[in-house]
Scaffold this motif. Structure first.
Motif, mmCIF file in Angstrom:
data_model
loop_
_atom_site.group_PDB
_atom_site.id
_atom_site.type_symbol
_atom_site.label_atom_id
_atom_site.label_comp_id
_atom_site.label_asym_id
_atom_site.label_seq_id
_atom_site.Cartn_x
_atom_site.Cartn_y
_atom_site.Cartn_z
ATOM 1 N N ARG A 237 42.061 42.223 35.081
ATOM 2 C CA ARG A 237 41.241 42.395 36.217
ATOM 3 C C ARG A 237 41.270 40.938 36.660
ATOM 4 N NH1 ARG A 237 37.842 46.337 37.501
ATOM 5 N NH2 ARG A 237 36.245 44.980 38.349
ATOM 6 N N ALA A 239 39.968 38.117 39.489
ATOM 7 C CA ALA A 239 38.996 38.012 40.910
ATOM 8 C C ALA A 239 39.351 36.764 41.582
ATOM 9 C CB ALA A 239 37.650 37.830 40.094
ATOM 10 N N ASP A 256 41.706 42.310 42.114
ATOM 11 C CA ASP A 256 40.774 43.356 41.912
ATOM 12 C C ASP A 256 39.516 42.975 42.554
ATOM 13 O OD1 ASP A 256 41.964 45.214 39.620
ATOM 14 O OD2 ASP A 256 42.180 43.331 38.883
ATOM 15 N N LEU A 257 39.030 41.864 42.650
ATOM 16 C CA LEU A 257 38.024 41.425 43.060
ATOM 17 C C LEU A 257 38.016 40.318 44.124
ATOM 18 C CD1 LEU A 257 35.308 41.063 40.180
ATOM 19 C CD2 LEU A 257 35.399 43.175 42.113
ATOM 20 N N LEU A 263 31.059 37.076 46.743
ATOM 21 C CA LEU A 263 31.291 36.931 45.506
ATOM 22 C C LEU A 263 30.649 36.151 44.555
ATOM 23 C CD1 LEU A 263 33.244 38.554 43.442
ATOM 24 C CD2 LEU A 263 35.096 36.991 44.226
ATOM 25 N N THR A 274 30.777 39.337 34.514
ATOM 26 C CA THR A 274 32.010 38.425 34.111
ATOM 27 C C THR A 274 32.546 38.935 32.910
ATOM 28 O OG1 THR A 274 30.502 37.097 32.851
ATOM 29 C CG2 THR A 274 30.633 36.496 35.152
ATOM 30 N N ILE A 277 35.924 40.432 33.918
ATOM 31 C CA ILE A 277 36.801 39.813 34.708
ATOM 32 C C ILE A 277 37.743 39.076 33.620
ATOM 33 C CG2 ILE A 277 37.413 37.854 36.289
ATOM 34 C CD1 ILE A 277 34.666 38.489 37.650
ATOM 35 N N CYS A 280 40.211 34.188 36.932
ATOM 36 C CA CYS A 280 39.673 33.854 38.559
ATOM 37 C C CYS A 280 40.732 32.800 38.900
ATOM 38 C CB CYS A 280 38.419 33.369 37.984
ATOM 39 S SG CYS A 280 37.102 34.509 37.328
#
Length: 411
Positions: A237, A239, A256-257, A263, A274, A277, A280
């Motif tokens: 995942r 972000a 995914d994000l 956000l 978190t 995730i 990032c």
């Protein structure tokens, strides 16, 4: 009366000075010596006057203490020379010598009652006939005891217990060194791993690398990340903190994000967890607010320019993050990492292993002692499935796979 007492006292005084026989005979009732006693007493009792006349001076008499009779053993110990002289068994009494300490100790510790008069015969002294006779007697006694036991069991209806033979030690057979694992080629090891993965789920191909002993030092850090050519097979995942066109690129790449201010506010107030995730990625314009507001919550997920997570090329960063894995050594200087799923093809798994070996060489600590490319750095390399046996891989085949991956990247 007083005159009579005076007369008696004068008479007694005169009798001591000049005794008068007639006065003594007249005043005493004892017979005269001239007239013998018709009944003489063999034990005459002396009169008080005679006892007074025969006064003897008293002398003090002291008797010495009678010494104790020493025992024969003590007398022999106290005077060993006299004991030796009084020994009638000595052949030559003229030859006398002083006793040594060993002699005295022997005489002291010797106890005649402890001497054994009879000695049991040794086994070799017995004749063959005696041995056979003793064996026959023992066999007859054994038969008699067994017969009595059978009668008792029959009377009391006792079940006969089965005799278990005495356990004997078996000589351990020297096993051949079959437990020593044979080092396989990389392609052969991958085939063995796929053949032994028999679980009802898609297992992961794991690599376990044992490094040199020097890497157990805490000051030598070994961490790294790489992007596998065919991915890890695990859904990561990602972000992305971006706005505008960069956000659209991130959604097209499979993030995914995706979001900017919204956000950040969702992570800040806790509406976005978190823990869901894995990676990032952020644009440089949003980094000041990320570092100020949510860096503590993101912790290790905070974007960093050194690992390429802070970039303007969002499309490439997202694609790499989907395939990216990280690795580091533990306290025992061993690296554990997953390099794909067993369901991948053999060629895909070999390329993933080559990419990991290349990244492992690039992450080699600078403070390590001088060593060659692999010697002194990598000790053993094993691959296995999640719940399957491990197989060692030769360093030569790993070097070939790493060189092939490098050539592919240069193209």
């Amino acid at each position: 009366m007083a005159a009579l007492q005076r007369l008696l006292s004068q008479t007694r005084r005169h009798s001591q000075l000049s005794p008068l026989p007639w006065l003594r005979r007249s005043l005493c009732s004892s017979p005269s010596p001239s007239q013998p006693d018709p009944n003489p007493n063999p034990n005459p009792i002396p009169s008080p006057n005679e006892t007074r006349r025969q006064s003897v001076s008293v002398q003090a008499v002291s008797y010495p203490i009678k010494p104790k009779d020493p025992s024969p053993s003590q007398s022999s110990l106290q005077d060993p020379v006299n004991h030796e002289r009084s020994d009638p068994n000595m052949q030559n009494p003229q030859q006398q010598r002083a006793w040594s300490r060993e002699d005295v100790r022997f005489v002291k510790d010797f106890n005649p009652s402890s001497a054994v008069n009879r000695v049991a015969p040794l086994p070799e002294d017995k004749s063959q006939e005696d041995v056979e006779r003793a064996n026959e007697e023992m066999e007859a006694e054994r038969r008699r005891i067994e017969a009595d036991n059978r009668v008792m069991r029959r009377v009391f209806r006792v079940e006969e217990q089965q005799t278990v033979p005495f356990p004997t030690l078996l000589k351990a057979e020297q096993r051949q060194s079959t437990n020593q694992k044979v080092v396989h080629d990389l392609k052969e090891a991958v085939q063995l791993v796929k053949a032994n993965a028999k679980r009802n789920f898609d297992e992961t191909l794991e690599a376990h690398v044992k490094l040199a002993v020097d890497l157990r030092r805490t000051d030598l850090k070994l961490t790294g990340s790489l992007s596998l050519p065919h991915g890890s097979g695990k859904a990561l995942r990602v972000a992305v903190f971006a706005e505008g066109a960069a956000a659209d690129e991130a959604r097209a790449a499979g993030a995914d994000l995706v979001g900017g201010e919204d956000l950040i506010e969702g992570i800040k107030n806790g509406s976005i967890n978190t823990k869901d995730i894995d990676k990032c990625i952020a644009m440089p314009q949003l980094m000041p607010r990320i570092g100020k507001e949510i860096s503590k919550k993101l912790n290790r997920l905070t974007p960093n320019a050194r690992d390429g997570s802070v970039t303007t090329d969002i499309l490439r960063a997202v694609k790499e993050a989907k395939k990216n894995i990280t690795f580091k050594k533990d306290k025992s200087a061993i690296v554990h990492v997953g390099l794909g799923k067993v369901s991948f093809t053999e060629e895909a798994l070999c390329e993933n292993v080559g990419a990991f070996v290349n990244a492992l060489l690039l992450a080699k600590p600078a403070g390590l002692k001088k060593s060659s490319k692999y010697a002194g750095y990598v000790t053993t390399f094993h691959i296995c499935s999640t719940m399957g046996p491990s197989f060692p891989v030769s360093i030569q085949s790993l070097s070939i796979a790493a060189d092939r991956y490098t050539k592919l990247q240069m193209r």
